[in-house]
Design an enzyme around this catalytic site. Structure first.
Site, short mmCIF file in Angstrom:
data_model
loop_
_atom_site.label_atom_id
_atom_site.label_comp_id
_atom_site.label_asym_id
_atom_site.label_seq_id
_atom_site.Cartn_x
_atom_site.Cartn_y
_atom_site.Cartn_z
N HIS A 110 0.84 -1.30 -0.15
CA HIS A 110 -0.14 0.03 0.02
C HIS A 110 0.79 1.26 -0.14
CE1 HIS A 110 -4.10 1.04 -0.10
NE2 HIS A 110 -4.35 1.45 1.09
N ASN B 283 -6.61 6.80 4.66
CA ASN B 283 -7.73 7.19 4.58
C ASN B 283 -8.02 8.84 5.00
OD1 ASN B 283 -7.61 6.65 7.35
ND2 ASN B 283 -9.53 6.08 7.62
N ASP C 27 -0.32 2.83 -5.19
CA ASP C 27 -0.54 1.31 -5.49
C ASP C 27 -1.84 1.00 -6.13
OD1 ASP C 27 -1.79 1.78 -2.90
OD2 ASP C 27 -2.70 -0.24 -2.99
N ASN D 262 -8.69 3.96 -0.90
CA ASN D 262 -9.13 4.92 0.39
C ASN D 262 -8.16 6.16 0.38
OD1 ASN D 262 -11.11 3.48 1.63
ND2 ASN D 262 -9.61 2.55 2.79
#
Length: 177
Positions: free
Chosen positions: A17, A65, A90, A111
């Site tokens: 991520h 997020n 990503d 997110n």
């Protein structure tokens, strides 16, 4: 401005991520720059001056997020418009080793992108570099997959795509704006 989306560096830097942050760190390293923590931007920052193009670098050091908050703070402070920002992140839809440049697109469930779009009042007028990380076999594994460390072969492919993406960014994005 170039932003590498990420979760907090200490805990998540090596995870799939955070490949957006890998991009920014490798770009900074190429130009012998060091990213320093700037709490007012909730992240690590530096700058580049490439052929009279002054580029701010940002790696948020908050959860994915919330990355929009970090991007908005820095963009507002330096009066950088959304269409002058490249977001590197990503992408589950691309295999490791694949990177693609895209403009003006939705979040596709990411997110970090969702946070940016919401923070900038539903605007999607930004450039994106999508770095492929592949997809797990089951949809229920997506969260644990993106928060895990890629194996040696995947990591090599991802880093190769990042190095190629850096060259592409310099030639296509930075030198043409």
């Amino acid at each position: 401005m170039i932003v590498g989306l990420s979760n907090p560096k200490k805990e998540y830097h090596q995870t799939r991520h955070n490949v957006g942050s890998w991009f920014v760190y490798l770009l900074a390293q190429r130009y012998l720059k060091i990213l320093k923590e700037e709490k007012k931007f909730f992240g690590f920052t530096s700058f580049l001056n490439i052929e009279s193009n002054y580029i701010r670098l940002l790696v948020p050091n908050i959860f994915m997020n919330l990355n929009g908050k970090s991007v908005f703070k820095m963009a507002s402070f330096y009066n950088i418009h959304l269409n002058e920002i490249l977001i590197v992140h990503d992408d589950l839809e691309l295999n490791p080793g694949i990177a693609k440049l895209k403009h003006s697109y939705g979040h596709n469930g990411h997110n970090g992108l969702r946070s940016i779009i919401c923070t900038f009042k539903k605007k999607t007028n930004f450039h994106r570099f999508r770095i492929g990380i592949g997809r797990p076999s089951s949809k229920s594994q997506v969260s644990s997959f993106v928060l895990s460390i890629p194996d040696k072969c995947e990591k090599f492919s991802i880093k190769q795509s990042i190095l190629h993406a850096i060259e592409e960014t310099i030639h296509s994005f930075i030198l043409k704006t």
